[in-house]
Scaffold this motif. Structure first.
Motif: not given
Length: 376
Positions: A50, A53-54, A141, A159, A162-163, A256
């Motif tokens: 998470m 990816s962010l 995920l 994403v 889901q996040v 990510g």
């Protein structure tokens, strides 16, 4: 399609060892690792994937040239599939005979969440079926992100949805337990890891099956092949250990970076649409879990909170730790979350096949509508 002036973030023709591409790749991986480390330090569920990816998403949205070569993508896919299979408990199938009413509630809940939230995202937010239904899946995920990155649905919107689901569920569980004396979380129980010999043998077999799946045209073959083989081998008793944690972290950092790099060029309108859809989908998920849990609690002699945590599609480690802190039955909670992940391991590939079939029928109908009438 590639962006103007260069290749796409995962262009199979690019030469990843060129200094510029290698530098951008290292930058992307560093951002992913730092973001994952920060999210994990904050205790967020699925922190490595998470946060990574962010972090890369933010970098892409502010214009940094993030990049993920296709070969690293394939490595990430194999590692994701292996990690999903190795985390399945070897006795998960035997647990299906226990707690039958709550397990029926779990299955009902999963069907309702995927069907209703997926339908809502298609009808209200006009998302394509791949994006909507992969965004609605309650769990796995990293596996979902691997499939999305392989071309099923829009990974950038999935994403976000889901996040938001993971973040909101993490908030909802403590709020629901505010009236109880929760002061700390228990630590996870230690587990054995695969030896290097077992790991290399499993990896070789997973890559081989992934290549076979690719030859057969199976969607997301390099994710599904390793996941299927690792799961079958684990349930068949061929091995019992888990992947070494550093290797799992590497897989999440790579994933990510891959997912975040897909945000290059995303518009604010696209982000806001997915974010709002994610909030509504999460609210629907919480509502469905609460209703099903209440119904199960009327039929079995268990605390409502224990059932709610057992059925809630949050992170296994977070839900299990909260159950320990509240003196609930940790075996009940762990078993239901592991069975949920086991069921999703079979549901997700089936759902992807149905999505591809539906897309194929839609494209066929659109093509037929554009053809001139046959001459008789």
């Amino acid at each position: 399609m590639g962006k103007a002036g260069g290749t796409s973030p995962a262009d199979p023709l690019e030469l990843w060892w060129r200094p510029r591409i290698l530098g951008l790749t290292l930058l992307t991986l560093t951002l992913s690792a730092l973001g994952g480390l920060g999210a994990t330090a904050l205790g967020l569920p699925g922190g490595w994937i998470m946060g990574g990816s962010l972090a890369v998403t933010v970098a892409a949205m502010i214009g940094l040239p993030v990049r993920m070569p296709v070969r690293l993508r394939d490595i990430a896919f194999v590692l994701i599939g292996m990690s999903m299979g190795t985390t399945v408990a070897s006795d998960s199938l035997s647990l299906l005979a226990s707690w039958p009413i709550s397990l029926m509630g779990l299955v009902l809940e999963m069907v309702l969440i995927i069907a209703l939230t997926g339908w809502m995202l298609v009808r209200v937010f006009k998302l394509d079926p791949g994006t909507a239904y992969l965004g609605s899946i309650p769990g796995h995920l990293s596996f979902i992100m691997g499939i999305a990155s392989a071309g099923v649905g829009d990974a950038r919107q999935i994403v976000i949805i889901q996040v938001i689901r993971l973040l909101m569920l993490t908030i909802c569980v403590p709020i629901g337990a505010m009236f109880l004396p929760v002061e700390h979380f228990g630590s996870a129980a230690p587990t054995t890891t695969l030896s290097w010999g077992e790991l290399l043998a499993l990896a070789a077999a997973c890559v081989a099956l992934g290549l076979v799946f690719m030859r057969l045209g199976v969607p997301a073959a390099m994710v599904m092949g390793p996941m299927a083989l690792a799961t079958a081998a684990k349930l068949g008793g061929l091995y019992s250990g888990a992947m070494p944690e550093p290797l799992v972290i590497i897989a999440f950092v790579l994933t990510g970076a891959l997912i975040g790099s897909r945000f290059a060029g995303i518009t604010r309108q696209e982000f806001m649409q997915a974010a709002l859809g994610g909030l509504i989908a999460t609210a629907m998920t919480v509502g469905i879990v609460t209703v099903v849990s209440f119904g199960v609690s009327r039929l079995v002699d268990m605390p409502f909170g224990q059932i709610w945590i057992g059925l809630s599609p949050g992170a296994l480690e977070g839900m299990g730790a909260l159950g320990v802190a509240l003196s609930f039955d940790a075996a009940f909670i762990a078993a239901h979350h592991m069975i949920r992940l086991l069921l999703l391991s079979f549901v997700i590939p089936l759902l992807v096949v149905l999505i591809r079939r539906r897309q194929g029928l839609s494209e066929g109908a659109a093509t037929a509508a554009t053809l001139p009438p046959a001459q008789g």
